[in-house]
Design a protein around this motif. Structure first.
Motif, PDB file in Angstrom:
ATOM      1  N   PHE B 227       0.828  -1.141   0.210  1.00  0.00           N
ATOM      2  CA  PHE B 227      -0.317  -0.193  -0.187  1.00  0.00           C
ATOM      3  C   PHE B 227       0.842   0.886   0.175  1.00  0.00           C
ATOM      4  CE2 PHE B 227      -2.197  -3.418   2.271  1.00  0.00           C
ATOM      5  CZ  PHE B 227      -3.869  -3.609   0.796  1.00  0.00           C
ATOM      6  N   PRO B 228       1.689   1.470  -1.437  1.00  0.00           N
ATOM      7  CA  PRO B 228       2.329   2.937  -0.962  1.00  0.00           C
ATOM      8  C   PRO B 228       1.527   3.887  -1.492  1.00  0.00           C
ATOM      9  CG  PRO B 228       2.288   1.886  -3.588  1.00  0.00           C
ATOM     10  CD  PRO B 228       1.158   0.702  -2.395  1.00  0.00           C
ATOM     11  N   ASP B 259     -10.521   6.633   2.340  1.00  0.00           N
ATOM     12  CA  ASP B 259      -9.205   6.684   1.419  1.00  0.00           C
ATOM     13  C   ASP B 259      -8.079   6.062   2.165  1.00  0.00           C
ATOM     14  OD1 ASP B 259     -10.811   7.725  -0.626  1.00  0.00           O
ATOM     15  OD2 ASP B 259     -10.298   9.576  -0.151  1.00  0.00           O
ATOM     16  N   ARG B 260      -8.339   5.470   3.052  1.00  0.00           N
ATOM     17  CA  ARG B 260      -7.068   4.705   3.390  1.00  0.00           C
ATOM     18  C   ARG B 260      -7.732   2.774   3.362  1.00  0.00           C
ATOM     19  NH1 ARG B 260      -4.258   7.217   9.155  1.00  0.00           N
ATOM     20  NH2 ARG B 260      -3.626   5.397   8.289  1.00  0.00           N
ATOM     21  N   PRO B 261      -6.667   1.643   3.197  1.00  0.00           N
ATOM     22  CA  PRO B 261      -7.007   0.970   2.906  1.00  0.00           C
ATOM     23  C   PRO B 261      -6.999   0.326   4.801  1.00  0.00           C
ATOM     24  CG  PRO B 261      -4.979   1.411   2.329  1.00  0.00           C
ATOM     25  CD  PRO B 261      -4.912   2.715   2.990  1.00  0.00           C
ATOM     26  N   VAL B 262      -7.978  -0.747   4.630  1.00  0.00           N
ATOM     27  CA  VAL B 262      -7.904  -1.304   6.465  1.00  0.00           C
ATOM     28  C   VAL B 262      -8.180  -2.729   5.966  1.00  0.00           C
ATOM     29  CG1 VAL B 262      -9.933  -1.668   7.849  1.00  0.00           C
ATOM     30  CG2 VAL B 262      -9.886   0.570   6.623  1.00  0.00           C
ATOM     31  N   VAL B 309       2.163 -13.067   4.322  1.00  0.00           N
ATOM     32  CA  VAL B 309       2.541 -13.160   2.736  1.00  0.00           C
ATOM     33  C   VAL B 309       1.717 -13.012   2.395  1.00  0.00           C
ATOM     34  CG1 VAL B 309       2.205 -15.982   1.702  1.00  0.00           C
ATOM     35  CG2 VAL B 309       3.257 -15.432   4.400  1.00  0.00           C
ATOM     36  N   TRP B 310       0.478 -12.404   2.991  1.00  0.00           N
ATOM     37  CA  TRP B 310      -0.810 -11.834   2.248  1.00  0.00           C
ATOM     38  C   TRP B 310      -0.054 -10.329   1.767  1.00  0.00           C
ATOM     39  CZ3 TRP B 310      -3.943  -7.446   2.588  1.00  0.00           C
ATOM     40  CH2 TRP B 310      -4.721  -7.279   1.821  1.00  0.00           C
ATOM     41  N   LEU B 311       0.455  -9.838   2.025  1.00  0.00           N
ATOM     42  CA  LEU B 311       0.712  -8.002   1.848  1.00  0.00           C
ATOM     43  C   LEU B 311       1.997  -8.572   0.644  1.00  0.00           C
ATOM     44  CD1 LEU B 311       1.671  -6.986   5.105  1.00  0.00           C
ATOM     45  CD2 LEU B 311      -0.311  -5.683   3.558  1.00  0.00           C
ATOM     46  N   VAL B 317      -0.175  -8.471  -7.113  1.00  0.00           N
ATOM     47  CA  VAL B 317      -1.293  -8.062  -7.386  1.00  0.00           C
ATOM     48  C   VAL B 317      -1.410  -6.300  -8.603  1.00  0.00           C
ATOM     49  CG1 VAL B 317      -3.187  -7.644  -8.055  1.00  0.00           C
ATOM     50  CG2 VAL B 317      -2.731  -9.711  -6.409  1.00  0.00           C
ATOM     51  N   ARG B 318      -0.181  -5.836  -7.490  1.00  0.00           N
ATOM     52  CA  ARG B 318      -0.358  -4.592  -7.816  1.00  0.00           C
ATOM     53  C   ARG B 318       0.526  -4.368  -8.703  1.00  0.00           C
ATOM     54  NH1 ARG B 318      -1.220  -0.100  -5.717  1.00  0.00           N
ATOM     55  NH2 ARG B 318      -1.944  -1.364  -3.153  1.00  0.00           N
TER      56      ARG B 318
END
Lengths: 103, 455
Positions: B227-228, B259-262, B309-311, B317-318
């Motif tokens: 999440f850059p 607007d923030r990844p949760v 690992v999920w990150l 994916v990104r």
């Protein structure tokens, strides 16, 4: 849709054919031109030689012989080489007759 | 002279064009070969891969010996070994079992190899059908049950619910029709107090770890890569109680922190909310759980590792470029920019070459110099004027000159090179010059005669 190799094949064939045609055609034309040019020279030389012969009262055996050879080569037709040879023979005969006449 | 340089330049340009065409063609063909599909996925900085480290993946739980377990399973149709986490809807399972003699042995997750083998050998020489569950991985006979959609993984990892797996296994082993089962669990809105506690933690350091959760720290590098744009917020909750409604923090937190990844973890289940959630959440969950569900169900990974690992998967994916997020700057590759222009460049070169090849042939025709024609006409006129005056001495040269003029005319008409015409005219001129000299008439010498005519 046709397979892609077919496109490449056709493209390659067209390319090669274009290359062959674009080199071969000018070359053939040039050769033909050279042959006709050489024969033009040769015919003019033979004409000149026969005029010189008619103008000369004496018989010059060597010149007669040379001209006869030139005419027989001309009668056989042939390429630029033959034409050059005939022209050279006729010119030599012409020179001999002129010398004999001036003589 | 000028004409010659022009011709030479043209020739030079012609062959240069051909060379350029060949170079362009070769470059184009070679480039075709090297142009592989270059997905930026491969350049992803993630260090993906779930660790197989025993210390991390194994729990303290252990299992009794095989004879002991056999005794237990003979005495009781459902044996739940200490530490086991799998839960199921007992009524639904009982309905599927019906009159059949089906036993279920439930073992804790994170067993080592020997312990796992012990659990698996229990069913070997028993007559009853025994389903073995290690962690939340259910096996029976030759079958292994796996979830294949998001709701299945969600209830398996968030609440330990394996009802669907057991039902599927039993109906396969007993050769019955699969009953339709919804494997989802009920959601509920979090209460104000719950939400306040979580939000307060998130405001201070961006992470909320509930009691019983195993998230020690957020892997910072992976988080920054995944999440850059915005710092992500993390909520770690323990595995939820089976059968109870689960508080759904995601949407509520998205409203509080737009607007923030949760990222909300329920046990090993990871929920994503925030920007692009509709496309992104399903995809990342599918990618991650389709790959790791098997390991996650058998072993006892702390949430720290699962999240790491999920990150990494999210980063992959990104980098696959699916979400129009800015990628790291990649310099423009001149090859890919010029490549589309090459066929046209090639065509232009070929057209230029062909045009220059045929140019000289067509231009020769019309421009067959007015010079030779004028000269021919002039010399012909001279012969006519002289012919009346000649005597026996000068006749032959005149006749020869006329012969050469005829040859020159013929050469002109049959389009022989200008050089040949000029040579024949030169010969004729020499003969006529002789004629004039023999006659003693300087005015009829071709040079003087032609100059007079031109004036």
């Amino acid at each position: 849709m046709p397979p892609s190799w077919l496109i490449w094949l056709v493209g390659g064939v067209v390319l090669v054919a274009a290359g062959v045609a674009s080199t071969l055609l000018p070359r053939l034309r040039a050769r033909d031109l050279r042959r006709r040019t050489a024969w033009s020279t040769a015919r003019a030389a033979i004409d000149s030689a026969s005029v010189s012969r008619d103008a000369c009262q004496d018989q010059v055996a060597e010149a007669e012989q040379l001209l006869a050879r030139a005419e027989s080569i001309a009668a056989d037709r042939g390429g630029a080489g033959a034409a050059d040879e005939a022209a050279a023979l006729a010119e030599r005969a012409d020179r001999l007759w002129r010398e004999a006449r001036r003589g | 002279m000028a004409e010659r340089t022009v011709r030479r330049t043209k020739e030079w340009a012609r062959w240069t064009l051909l060379g350029a065409a060949v170079v362009v063609l070769v470059v184009f063909l070679l480039a075709q070969r090297t142009q592989d599909v270059d997905v930026s996925y491969g350049q992803s900085p993630s260090q993906s891969g779930i660790t197989e480290d025993d210390d991390v993946s194994l729990s303290d739980a252990t299992v009794p010996s095989v004879p002991e377990m056999k005794e237990m399973i003979a005495a009781d149709p459902v044996v739940r070994l200490p530490g086991s986490i799998a839960r199921w809807d007992e009524q639904a399972v009982r309905e599927v079992i019906g009159d059949s003699d089906v036993r279920i042995l439930v073992a804790p997750p994170g067993l080592d190899k020997a312990e796992r083998r012990r659990v698996m050998t229990v069913e070997a020489d028993l007559e009853e059908t025994v389903l073995t569950v290690v962690g939340t991985r259910s096996t029976g006979g030759l079958y292994v049950a796996v979830a294949d959609r998001i709701t299945g993984w969600r209830s398996q990892f968030a609440t330990g619910d394996i009802t669907g797996h057991l039902v599927r296994l039993i109906s396969s082993l007993e050769k019955r029709e699969d009953p339709e089962l919804s494997s989802d669990f009920p959601w509920r809105e979090p209460t104000g107090a719950e939400l306040d506690a979580v939000a307060a933690d998130l405001r201070t350091d961006g992470v909320h770890v509930a009691d019983g959760a195993t998230l020690e720290r957020v892997p910072e590098e992976s988080s920054a890569a995944a999440f850059p744009d915005e710092d992500a917020l993390y909520v770690a909750l323990p595995m939820q109680e089976f059968g109870e409604a689960v508080p759904r923090y995601g949407p509520a937190l998205t409203r509080l922190f737009p607007d923030r990844p949760v990222v909300v973890m329920y046990g090993s289940w990871i929920e994503y909310h925030g920007p692009n959630a509709t496309d992104f959440a399903r995809l990342s969950a599918t990618v991650f759980y389709a790959h790791f569900a098997d390991r996650l169900s058998r072993y006892d990974y702390p949430q720290t590792n699962v999240l790491g690992v999920w990150l990494d998967r999210v980063t992959d994916v990104r980098y696959a470029g699916l979400f129009d997020r800015p990628l790291p700057y990649v310099p423009v590759d001149p090859l890919t920019v010029t490549l589309p222009a090459l066929p046209w460049l090639f065509t232009a070169c070929v057209v230029g070459f062909v045009a220059l090849s045929f140019g000289p042939l067509s231009s020769r025709r019309g421009s067959l110099l007015q010079g030779p024609r004028a000269r021919l006409a002039g010399l012909t006129a001279l012969t006519i004027e002289v012919s009346g005056l000649t005597d026996e001495r000068s006749d032959p040269s005149l006749t020869r000159g006329i012969g050469k003029l005829d040859a020159a005319r013929e050469a002109l008409e049959s389009e022989l090179p200008a050089r040949q015409v000029r040579r024949l005219l030169d010969d004729a001129e020499n003969e006529l010059d002789d004629t004039a000299r023999l006659l003693g008439r300087d005015a009829y010498r071709p040079r003087n005669y032609l100059q007079g005519r031109l004036r």
